[in-house]
Design an enzyme around this catalytic site. Structure first.
Site, PDB file in Angstrom:
ATOM      1  N   GLY A  52      44.440  39.706  50.108  1.00  0.00           N
ATOM      2  CA  GLY A  52      42.929  39.682  50.608  1.00  0.00           C
ATOM      3  C   GLY A  52      42.195  38.080  50.712  1.00  0.00           C
ATOM      4  N   ILE A  67      35.995  43.131  55.942  1.00  0.00           N
ATOM      5  CA  ILE A  67      37.208  42.381  56.121  1.00  0.00           C
ATOM      6  C   ILE A  67      38.410  43.140  55.771  1.00  0.00           C
ATOM      7  CG2 ILE A  67      38.559  40.100  55.868  1.00  0.00           C
ATOM      8  CD1 ILE A  67      35.420  39.402  56.177  1.00  0.00           C
ATOM      9  N   TYR A  74      29.051  50.130  43.331  1.00  0.00           N
ATOM     10  CA  TYR A  74      29.432  48.788  43.982  1.00  0.00           C
ATOM     11  C   TYR A  74      28.134  48.100  44.509  1.00  0.00           C
ATOM     12  CZ  TYR A  74      32.055  45.748  47.077  1.00  0.00           C
ATOM     13  OH  TYR A  74      32.612  44.834  48.034  1.00  0.00           O
ATOM     14  N   ASN A 123      36.234  35.931  42.647  1.00  0.00           N
ATOM     15  CA  ASN A 123      36.436  36.739  43.626  1.00  0.00           C
ATOM     16  C   ASN A 123      37.063  37.983  43.356  1.00  0.00           C
ATOM     17  OD1 ASN A 123      37.525  37.259  46.644  1.00  0.00           O
ATOM     18  ND2 ASN A 123      39.399  37.517  45.612  1.00  0.00           N
ATOM     19  N   ASP A 172      43.323  39.864  33.454  1.00  0.00           N
ATOM     20  CA  ASP A 172      42.464  40.744  33.651  1.00  0.00           C
ATOM     21  C   ASP A 172      40.933  40.153  33.565  1.00  0.00           C
ATOM     22  OD1 ASP A 172      40.669  42.800  33.553  1.00  0.00           O
ATOM     23  OD2 ASP A 172      42.188  44.487  32.918  1.00  0.00           O
ATOM     24  N   LYS A 217      27.183  44.438  43.256  1.00  0.00           N
ATOM     25  CA  LYS A 217      27.221  43.239  44.265  1.00  0.00           C
ATOM     26  C   LYS A 217      25.903  42.396  44.102  1.00  0.00           C
ATOM     27  CE  LYS A 217      31.505  42.881  45.106  1.00  0.00           C
ATOM     28  NZ  LYS A 217      32.109  41.766  44.506  1.00  0.00           N
TER      29      LYS A 217
HETATM   30  N1  LIG Z   1      37.110  43.001  52.158  1.00  0.00           N
HETATM   31  C1  LIG Z   1      35.891  43.194  52.455  1.00  0.00           C
HETATM   32  O1  LIG Z   1      35.279  44.039  53.173  1.00  0.00           O
HETATM   33  C2  LIG Z   1      34.778  42.697  51.413  1.00  0.00           C
HETATM   34  C3  LIG Z   1      33.511  42.925  51.804  1.00  0.00           C
HETATM   35  C4  LIG Z   1      32.650  42.185  51.063  1.00  0.00           C
HETATM   36  C5  LIG Z   1      32.914  41.846  49.773  1.00  0.00           C
HETATM   37  N2  LIG Z   1      34.312  41.796  49.345  1.00  0.00           N
HETATM   38  C6  LIG Z   1      34.734  41.176  47.838  1.00  0.00           C
HETATM   39  O2  LIG Z   1      35.713  40.304  48.058  1.00  0.00           O
HETATM   40  C7  LIG Z   1      36.280  40.225  46.759  1.00  0.00           C
HETATM   41  C8  LIG Z   1      37.828  40.129  47.268  1.00  0.00           C
HETATM   42  O3  LIG Z   1      38.275  41.521  47.671  1.00  0.00           O
HETATM   43  P1  LIG Z   1      39.144  41.737  48.964  1.00  0.00           P
HETATM   44  O4  LIG Z   1      38.682  42.223  49.961  1.00  0.00           O
HETATM   45  O5  LIG Z   1      40.264  40.612  48.971  1.00  0.00           O
HETATM   46  O6  LIG Z   1      39.993  42.860  48.180  1.00  0.00           O
HETATM   47  P2  LIG Z   1      41.330  42.925  47.515  1.00  0.00           P
HETATM   48  O7  LIG Z   1      41.531  44.283  47.064  1.00  0.00           O
HETATM   49  O8  LIG Z   1      42.752  42.716  48.700  1.00  0.00           O
HETATM   50  O9  LIG Z   1      41.432  41.745  46.421  1.00  0.00           O
HETATM   51  C9  LIG Z   1      40.941  42.258  45.320  1.00  0.00           C
HETATM   52  C10 LIG Z   1      41.639  41.580  44.107  1.00  0.00           C
HETATM   53  O10 LIG Z   1      41.098  41.542  42.890  1.00  0.00           O
HETATM   54  C11 LIG Z   1      42.332  41.934  41.990  1.00  0.00           C
HETATM   55  N3  LIG Z   1      41.614  42.684  40.622  1.00  0.00           N
HETATM   56  C12 LIG Z   1      41.103  44.041  40.624  1.00  0.00           C
HETATM   57  N4  LIG Z   1      40.590  44.010  39.706  1.00  0.00           N
HETATM   58  C13 LIG Z   1      40.931  43.161  38.656  1.00  0.00           C
HETATM   59  C14 LIG Z   1      40.561  42.559  37.365  1.00  0.00           C
HETATM   60  N5  LIG Z   1      40.192  43.466  36.254  1.00  0.00           N
HETATM   61  N6  LIG Z   1      41.138  41.383  36.839  1.00  0.00           N
HETATM   62  C15 LIG Z   1      41.925  40.401  37.832  1.00  0.00           C
HETATM   63  N7  LIG Z   1      41.957  40.873  39.389  1.00  0.00           N
HETATM   64  C16 LIG Z   1      41.375  42.095  39.625  1.00  0.00           C
HETATM   65  C17 LIG Z   1      43.009  42.801  42.754  1.00  0.00           C
HETATM   66  O11 LIG Z   1      44.493  43.211  42.122  1.00  0.00           O
HETATM   67  C18 LIG Z   1      43.034  42.322  44.232  1.00  0.00           C
HETATM   68  O12 LIG Z   1      44.155  41.470  44.205  1.00  0.00           O
HETATM   69  C19 LIG Z   1      35.941  41.430  46.074  1.00  0.00           C
HETATM   70  O13 LIG Z   1      34.946  40.828  44.956  1.00  0.00           O
HETATM   71  C20 LIG Z   1      35.090  42.244  47.137  1.00  0.00           C
HETATM   72  O14 LIG Z   1      34.274  43.106  46.457  1.00  0.00           O
HETATM   73  C21 LIG Z   1      35.363  42.356  50.149  1.00  0.00           C
END
Ligand SMILES: NC(=O)c1ccc[n+]([C@@H]2O[C@H](COP(=O)([O-])OP(=O)(O)OC[C@H]3O[C@@H](n4cnc5c(N)ncnc54)[C@H](O)[C@@H]3O)[C@@H](O)[C@H]2O)c1
Length: 262
Positions: free
Chosen positions: A22, A197, A162, A97, A70, A166
């Site tokens: 991601g 995304i 959530y 992130n 973690d 945020k």
């Molecule tokens: N994709 C979207 O639509 C979107 C929108 C707004 C914000 N975000 C934010 O973007 C960030 C990245 O999310 P993403 O969209 O790439 O999703 P994703 O689920 O692909 O990536 C999140 C990553 O965080 C890791 N993770 C989860 N818990 C963890 C922990 N305890 N310790 C370490 N790693 C951990 C997961 O293994 C994963 O690889 C997040 O903070 C999410 O809230 C995403």
């Protein structure tokens, strides 16, 4: 992706959490492509190693490292920041992130789930900032980028924990930024607020509704009428990590196709 025209973060040394896929993986690739060394972490050790290996393959030398983390584990933060600084010769960028989604209205959510979301999405950022600051102070100009969400400003129905987590990231980021400014150190801190995304975090939504219906629902409130791409966020992080943004701190950078304005 078009080829970069300049190495906008040459010599920067970045720590990126949640980098197995991601937005975190896109950010790691983007920063490396623009000249940074990147230390990538995730709970998914295998997947984050694949990302680091890919980056190193692309560059023909080691510019990326990967380890299991973690982000809720306080002691692990201390160990890994020291490891990252030693591997890369310092630390000048922190990208918090890693994050989790969580479905549940106010009455549905269990306290254990609320605490899990706060621990991953908020507490981890406090830990990262707290323990990275000594390294960032030693490597000025430095930058912290915390990934928040559009949900900090607009309620995403059914996502009480959530949304709240945020919003907390935005204010935590400003607090860190002002702490640094008051110390007169050149360490900036900003939050980034993406809309939707297509990554792992929204996969359950697509699985539940199907491709067409999920896309239709998500795009409905977005003036640009499309979902974002991981690189849309990675470019925002690139700017904030670079010295181009040297007068930008305590800011909330929307990457939302105009969604917050309507
Ligand atoms: N994709 C979207 O639509 C979107 C929108 C707004 C914000 N975000 C934010 O973007 C960030 C990245 O999310 P993403 O969209 O790439 O999703 P994703 O689920 O692909 O990536 C999140 C990553 O965080 C890791 N993770 C989860 N818990 C963890 C922990 N305890 N310790 C370490 N790693 C951990 C997961 O293994 C994963 O690889 C997040 O903070 C999410 O809230 C995403």
């Amino acid at each position: 992706m078009t080829a970069p025209t300049a190495l906008r973060v040459a010599g920067k040394r970045a720590f990126v959490t949640g980098a197995a896929g991601g937005l975190g993986a896109a950010t790691g690739r983007m920063l490396a492509r623009h000249g940074a060394s990147v230390f990538l972490t995730d709970v998914d050790e295998t997947a984050v190693r694949v990302v680091a290996d890919d980056i190193n393959h692309e560059h023909g030398r080691q510019v990326a490292w990967s380890v299991a983390q973690d982000v809720r584990d306080e002691e692990r933060w201390k160990t890994l920041l020291a490891e990252a600084a030693s591997a890369m010769g310092g630390l000048s960028v922190l990208v918090n992130n890693a994050g989790v989604g969580s479905l549940g209205t106010t009455e549905q959510i269990e306290l254990t789930e609320w605490r899990r979301v706060m621990a991953v999405n908020v507490e981890s950022i406090l830990l990262g900032c707290k323990y990275a600051l000594p390294y960032l102070r030693a490597n000025q100009p430095a930058s912290i980028i915390n990934i928040s969400s559009l949900a900090a400003f607009k309620v995403d129905p059914d996502y009480t924990a959530y949304n709240t987590s945020k919003a907390a990231v935005a204010m935590l980021s400003k607090s860190v930024a002002i702490d640094c400014a008051r110390q007169k150190i050149d360490v900036r801190c900003n939050s980034v607020h993406p809309a939707f995304i297509r990554t792992g975090i929204v996969a359950p939504f697509f699985a539940a509704l199907g491709e067409e219906e999920a896309t239709r629902k998500l795009v409905r409130g977005i003036p640009l009428r499309r979902l974002g791409e991981p690189d849309d966020v990675a470019y925002a992080v690139l700017y904030l990590a670079s010295d181009e943004s040297r007068y930008v701190t305590a800011a909330e950078m929307l990457v939302d196709g105009g969604a917050c304005a309507v």
